[in-house]
Design a protein around this motif. Structure first.
Motif, PDB file in Angstrom:
ATOM      1  N   ASN A  26       0.673  -1.234  -0.131  1.00 34.93           N
ATOM      2  CA  ASN A  26      -0.110  -0.041   0.019  1.00 34.93           C
ATOM      3  C   ASN A  26       0.716   1.215   0.127  1.00 34.93           C
ATOM      4  OD1 ASN A  26      -2.337  -1.808   0.189  1.00 34.93           O
ATOM      5  ND2 ASN A  26      -2.407  -1.539   2.356  1.00 34.93           N
ATOM      6  N   ASP A  52     -10.119   3.682   3.837  1.00 30.12           N
ATOM      7  CA  ASP A  52      -8.590   3.833   4.129  1.00 30.12           C
ATOM      8  C   ASP A  52      -8.548   4.891   5.400  1.00 30.12           C
ATOM      9  OD1 ASP A  52      -5.810   4.289   4.452  1.00 30.12           O
ATOM     10  OD2 ASP A  52      -5.472   4.516   2.348  1.00 30.12           O
ATOM     11  N   GLU A  75      -9.567   3.756  -0.681  1.00 25.00           N
ATOM     12  CA  GLU A  75      -8.568   3.136  -1.437  1.00 25.00           C
ATOM     13  C   GLU A  75      -9.239   2.327  -2.544  1.00 25.00           C
ATOM     14  OE1 GLU A  75      -5.221  -0.544  -1.024  1.00 25.00           O
ATOM     15  OE2 GLU A  75      -6.969  -0.288   0.365  1.00 25.00           O
ATOM     16  N   ARG A 114      -8.218  -0.613  -5.256  1.00 27.30           N
ATOM     17  CA  ARG A 114      -7.401  -1.915  -5.532  1.00 27.30           C
ATOM     18  C   ARG A 114      -7.918  -2.745  -6.843  1.00 27.30           C
ATOM     19  NH1 ARG A 114      -4.524  -2.841  -1.093  1.00 27.30           N
ATOM     20  NH2 ARG A 114      -3.722  -5.007  -1.802  1.00 27.30           N
ATOM     21  N   HIS A 147      -2.799  -2.808  -4.653  1.00 27.75           N
ATOM     22  CA  HIS A 147      -3.156  -1.433  -4.318  1.00 27.75           C
ATOM     23  C   HIS A 147      -2.851  -0.630  -5.632  1.00 27.75           C
ATOM     24  CE1 HIS A 147      -3.341   2.151  -2.122  1.00 27.75           C
ATOM     25  NE2 HIS A 147      -2.005   2.668  -2.643  1.00 27.75           N
ATOM     26  N   HIS A 163      -5.826   5.895  -4.770  1.00 24.28           N
ATOM     27  CA  HIS A 163      -7.247   6.385  -3.954  1.00 24.28           C
ATOM     28  C   HIS A 163      -8.245   7.038  -5.007  1.00 24.28           C
ATOM     29  CE1 HIS A 163      -4.329   5.750  -0.755  1.00 24.28           C
ATOM     30  NE2 HIS A 163      -5.408   5.683  -0.087  1.00 24.28           N
TER      31      HIS A 163
END
Length: 143
Positions: free
Chosen positions: A21, A79, A88, A90, A97, A100
């Motif tokens: 991350n 997050d 966040e 993904r 990750h 955002h």
């Protein structure tokens, strides 16, 4: 893919971003100011994520997009790290990750997908067919 295999396949920055991350430095990453036409795919799975048609300069130092080209390949998670609450994003297939998403982007979506270059691989529009992404050529056809 196992973490040990990913460490061999990815650069240190790609691994730090996608698996830990992490965040790469602003204005010092591969795609923040890229303007070529094409698509951006997940560095791990190769799944299509974003199009240059939806990319814009948000002035933040990272690639910014108004929407994904394959919404089903993006997952969102709360997050609360770094003393703030963010969303966040993904990649679904690789669980990598990406970055955002913020509600301060341009119309019509008002979204800003702020994505780390290290989580992406760019496929130029002229290479889409040979790289196996021919179905995305239509995104760049002139009307």
């Amino acid at each position: 893919m196992k973490k040990t295999d990913l460490k061999k396949k990815l650069t240190t920055m790609q691994y730090e971003v996608t698996q830990c991350n992490g965040t790469e430095p602003p204005f010092q990453n591969e795609y923040w100011d890229a303007t070529d036409e094409g698509i951006y795919v997940d560095i791990i799975s190769g799944k299509p994520l974003f199009s240059s048609k939806d990319k814009y300069d948000a002035g933040c130092g990272w690639p910014s997009f108004t929407k994904p080209i394959e919404a089903a390949e993006i997952t969102e998670h709360k997050d609360s790290s770094h003393g703030m609450v963010r969303t966040e994003v993904r990649s679904k297939t690789a669980d990598a990750h990406l970055g955002h998403v913020f509600p301060d982007g341009p119309e019509p979506t008002k979204l800003r997908y702020c994505i780390n270059s290290a989580a992406l691989r760019f496929i130029a529009k002229e290479n889409l067919e040979e790289e196996g992404y021919g179905e995305y050529k239509a995104l760049f056809d002139k009307p």
